[in-house]
Write a protein that holds these residues in place. Sequence first.
Motif, PDB file in Angstrom:
ATOM      1  N   CYS A 196       0.824  -1.211   0.000  1.00  0.00           N
ATOM      2  CA  CYS A 196       0.000   0.000   0.000  1.00  0.00           C
ATOM      3  C   CYS A 196       0.857   1.259   0.000  1.00  0.00           C
ATOM      4  CB  CYS A 196      -0.959  -0.004   1.192  1.00  0.00           C
ATOM      5  SG  CYS A 196      -2.289  -1.198   0.980  1.00  0.00           S
ATOM      6  N   HIS A 197       2.038   1.173   0.592  1.00  0.00           N
ATOM      7  CA  HIS A 197       2.923   2.323   0.546  1.00  0.00           C
ATOM      8  C   HIS A 197       3.343   2.613  -0.881  1.00  0.00           C
ATOM      9  CE1 HIS A 197       6.717   4.632   1.047  1.00  0.00           C
ATOM     10  NE2 HIS A 197       6.055   5.153   2.049  1.00  0.00           N
ATOM     11  N   LYS A 198       3.650   1.520  -1.591  1.00  0.00           N
ATOM     12  CA  LYS A 198       4.077   1.676  -2.978  1.00  0.00           C
ATOM     13  C   LYS A 198       2.949   2.223  -3.846  1.00  0.00           C
ATOM     14  CE  LYS A 198       6.395  -1.125  -6.444  1.00  0.00           C
ATOM     15  NZ  LYS A 198       6.809  -2.471  -6.794  1.00  0.00           N
ATOM     16  N   LYS A 199       1.713   1.766  -3.560  1.00  0.00           N
ATOM     17  CA  LYS A 199       0.598   2.151  -4.411  1.00  0.00           C
ATOM     18  C   LYS A 199       0.072   3.552  -4.103  1.00  0.00           C
ATOM     19  CE  LYS A 199      -0.607  -1.960  -6.438  1.00  0.00           C
ATOM     20  NZ  LYS A 199      -0.771  -2.189  -7.859  1.00  0.00           N
ATOM     21  N   CYS A 200       0.103   3.914  -2.840  1.00  0.00           N
ATOM     22  CA  CYS A 200      -0.659   5.107  -2.434  1.00  0.00           C
ATOM     23  C   CYS A 200       0.176   6.333  -2.079  1.00  0.00           C
ATOM     24  CB  CYS A 200      -1.536   4.771  -1.223  1.00  0.00           C
ATOM     25  SG  CYS A 200      -2.922   3.726  -1.640  1.00  0.00           S
ATOM     26  N   VAL A 201       1.378   6.103  -1.552  1.00  0.00           N
ATOM     27  CA  VAL A 201       2.141   7.263  -1.077  1.00  0.00           C
ATOM     28  C   VAL A 201       3.034   7.761  -2.207  1.00  0.00           C
ATOM     29  CG1 VAL A 201       3.818   8.074   0.588  1.00  0.00           C
ATOM     30  CG2 VAL A 201       2.081   6.434   1.280  1.00  0.00           C
ATOM     31  N   ILE A 202       2.745   8.982  -2.654  1.00  0.00           N
ATOM     32  CA  ILE A 202       3.482   9.534  -3.794  1.00  0.00           C
ATOM     33  C   ILE A 202       4.867   9.972  -3.317  1.00  0.00           C
ATOM     34  CG2 ILE A 202       3.426  11.295  -5.594  1.00  0.00           C
ATOM     35  CD1 ILE A 202       0.383  11.533  -4.937  1.00  0.00           C
ATOM     36  N   PRO A 203       5.916   9.605  -4.041  1.00  0.00           N
ATOM     37  CA  PRO A 203       7.259   9.960  -3.589  1.00  0.00           C
ATOM     38  C   PRO A 203       7.613  11.421  -3.858  1.00  0.00           C
ATOM     39  CG  PRO A 203       7.374   8.668  -5.593  1.00  0.00           C
ATOM     40  CD  PRO A 203       5.944   8.694  -5.217  1.00  0.00           C
ATOM     41  N   ARG A 204       6.747  12.297  -3.333  1.00  0.00           N
ATOM     42  CA  ARG A 204       7.079  13.713  -3.420  1.00  0.00           C
ATOM     43  C   ARG A 204       6.971  14.258  -2.010  1.00  0.00           C
ATOM     44  NH1 ARG A 204       3.153  16.653  -6.671  1.00  0.00           N
ATOM     45  NH2 ARG A 204       3.278  18.486  -5.342  1.00  0.00           N
ATOM     46  N   TYR A 205       8.066  14.714  -1.452  1.00  0.00           N
ATOM     47  CA  TYR A 205       8.093  14.972  -0.015  1.00  0.00           C
ATOM     48  C   TYR A 205       8.188  16.443   0.310  1.00  0.00           C
ATOM     49  CZ  TYR A 205       8.555   9.957   0.239  1.00  0.00           C
ATOM     50  OH  TYR A 205       8.325   8.617   0.116  1.00  0.00           O
TER      51      TYR A 205
ATOM     52  N   ASP B 195       5.779  17.916   1.846  1.00  0.00           N
ATOM     53  CA  ASP B 195       4.982  18.088   3.057  1.00  0.00           C
ATOM     54  C   ASP B 195       5.098  16.809   3.896  1.00  0.00           C
ATOM     55  OD1 ASP B 195       1.451  18.880   3.645  1.00  0.00           O
ATOM     56  OD2 ASP B 195       3.243  19.030   4.899  1.00  0.00           O
ATOM     57  N   SER B 196       5.122  16.967   5.213  1.00  0.00           N
ATOM     58  CA  SER B 196       5.239  15.774   6.047  1.00  0.00           C
ATOM     59  C   SER B 196       3.884  15.119   6.298  1.00  0.00           C
ATOM     60  CB  SER B 196       5.893  16.121   7.378  1.00  0.00           C
ATOM     61  OG  SER B 196       5.013  16.922   8.141  1.00  0.00           O
ATOM     62  N   GLU B 197       2.777  15.813   6.010  1.00  0.00           N
ATOM     63  CA  GLU B 197       1.452  15.237   6.255  1.00  0.00           C
ATOM     64  C   GLU B 197       0.988  14.465   5.037  1.00  0.00           C
ATOM     65  OE1 GLU B 197       1.522  16.674   9.900  1.00  0.00           O
ATOM     66  OE2 GLU B 197      -0.209  15.577   9.145  1.00  0.00           O
ATOM     67  N   LEU B 198       0.134  13.474   5.286  1.00  0.00           N
ATOM     68  CA  LEU B 198      -0.483  12.739   4.178  1.00  0.00           C
ATOM     69  C   LEU B 198      -1.566  13.611   3.559  1.00  0.00           C
ATOM     70  CD1 LEU B 198      -1.074   9.243   5.805  1.00  0.00           C
ATOM     71  CD2 LEU B 198       0.393   9.677   3.883  1.00  0.00           C
ATOM     72  N   SER B 199      -1.619  13.601   2.224  1.00  0.00           N
ATOM     73  CA  SER B 199      -2.694  14.337   1.562  1.00  0.00           C
ATOM     74  C   SER B 199      -3.997  13.563   1.723  1.00  0.00           C
ATOM     75  CB  SER B 199      -2.373  14.523   0.082  1.00  0.00           C
ATOM     76  OG  SER B 199      -2.501  13.292  -0.590  1.00  0.00           O
ATOM     77  N   LYS B 200      -5.115  14.272   1.421  1.00  0.00           N
ATOM     78  CA  LYS B 200      -6.424  13.615   1.564  1.00  0.00           C
ATOM     79  C   LYS B 200      -6.524  12.436   0.630  1.00  0.00           C
ATOM     80  CE  LYS B 200     -10.888  14.076   2.872  1.00  0.00           C
ATOM     81  NZ  LYS B 200     -12.015  13.851   2.128  1.00  0.00           N
ATOM     82  N   GLY B 201      -6.010  12.625  -0.600  1.00  0.00           N
ATOM     83  CA  GLY B 201      -6.055  11.538  -1.581  1.00  0.00           C
ATOM     84  C   GLY B 201      -5.310  10.320  -1.101  1.00  0.00           C
ATOM     85  N   GLU B 202      -4.128  10.558  -0.522  1.00  0.00           N
ATOM     86  CA  GLU B 202      -3.324   9.446  -0.018  1.00  0.00           C
ATOM     87  C   GLU B 202      -4.047   8.741   1.116  1.00  0.00           C
ATOM     88  OE1 GLU B 202       0.224  11.549   0.925  1.00  0.00           O
ATOM     89  OE2 GLU B 202       1.244  10.958  -0.918  1.00  0.00           O
ATOM     90  N   SER B 203      -4.666   9.519   2.006  1.00  0.00           N
ATOM     91  CA  SER B 203      -5.366   8.906   3.137  1.00  0.00           C
ATOM     92  C   SER B 203      -6.501   8.019   2.662  1.00  0.00           C
ATOM     93  CB  SER B 203      -5.920   9.988   4.055  1.00  0.00           C
ATOM     94  OG  SER B 203      -4.924  10.882   4.434  1.00  0.00           O
ATOM     95  N   VAL B 204      -7.294   8.541   1.728  1.00  0.00           N
ATOM     96  CA  VAL B 204      -8.418   7.758   1.190  1.00  0.00           C
ATOM     97  C   VAL B 204      -7.891   6.500   0.506  1.00  0.00           C
ATOM     98  CG1 VAL B 204     -10.163   7.799  -0.620  1.00  0.00           C
ATOM     99  CG2 VAL B 204     -10.014   9.688   0.978  1.00  0.00           C
ATOM    100  N   CYS B 205      -6.796   6.697  -0.260  1.00  0.00           N
ATOM    101  CA  CYS B 205      -6.205   5.567  -0.963  1.00  0.00           C
ATOM    102  C   CYS B 205      -5.772   4.492   0.014  1.00  0.00           C
ATOM    103  CB  CYS B 205      -5.010   6.072  -1.779  1.00  0.00           C
ATOM    104  SG  CYS B 205      -4.142   4.764  -2.638  1.00  0.00           S
ATOM    105  N   ILE B 206      -5.156   4.910   1.119  1.00  0.00           N
ATOM    106  CA  ILE B 206      -4.687   3.928   2.101  1.00  0.00           C
ATOM    107  C   ILE B 206      -5.862   3.150   2.686  1.00  0.00           C
ATOM    108  CG2 ILE B 206      -3.620   3.685   4.370  1.00  0.00           C
ATOM    109  CD1 ILE B 206      -1.878   6.128   3.578  1.00  0.00           C
ATOM    110  N   ASP B 207      -6.944   3.847   3.019  1.00  0.00           N
ATOM    111  CA  ASP B 207      -8.120   3.152   3.562  1.00  0.00           C
ATOM    112  C   ASP B 207      -8.604   2.087   2.600  1.00  0.00           C
ATOM    113  OD1 ASP B 207      -9.637   6.169   4.988  1.00  0.00           O
ATOM    114  OD2 ASP B 207      -7.964   4.914   5.626  1.00  0.00           O
TER     115      ASP B 207
END
Lengths: 98, 97
Positions: free
Chosen positions: A31-40, A42-54
């Motif tokens: 899920c890290h590979k699929k959802c977390v975009i490797p652009r850093y 910001d230290s917070e997860l974006s809304k899109g990433e959070s939804v994707c992780i769920d």
Amino acid sequence: MAELSSNQLQAAGELEIEMMQDLYKRMTTACHKKCVIPRYKDSELSKGESVCIDRCVAKYMEVHDRIGKQLTSMTLQQQPTLQAQQANDPSRVVGSYQ
Amino acid sequence: MAAEEHIFREFLETYNRIVEECFNRCVYTFNYRYLLDNEVDCASRCTSRYVNYNQRLAMNFAKIQSKKMIDAQEQAEAQQDPSLMVNTQIADTSKPS
């Protein structure tokens, strides 16, 4: 089905825990590979990433369940074939000359 | 019993590996919480193919390993008694065909 002794039950429980840990580790990587975009920026997860992780977790667990059922049915299907193979094993006929 | 547990453990590890591989390869949209039909089909095909792949790999591995063992055995016998090889050859040629 034979009853399991308490030792076997304990071993099975430990095995299950270990496999759950392995599952969790793999899911985390996937899920890290699929959802977390490797652009850093910001230290917070974006809304899109959070939804994707769920959704990723939900989907991974569903895939896990479905494949588990499929593997179980495949193994059960193969068992009679394996038993038939053992019964018809030509090496067993040696020695019984008729 | 230990051998059975070893086999079962290996099966469970393979199971987890299949889930990870097939998830990575088949599921790529996260617009919905549920699995899409094509993702479900892809996952089931992926599982069957992985199982076939595993069986074929195991077959090839077993073949090569047994050949290695036979070669090593023959070498060991030849080293112990090189004259054995010559004697057997002579004995073979004297056999009636």
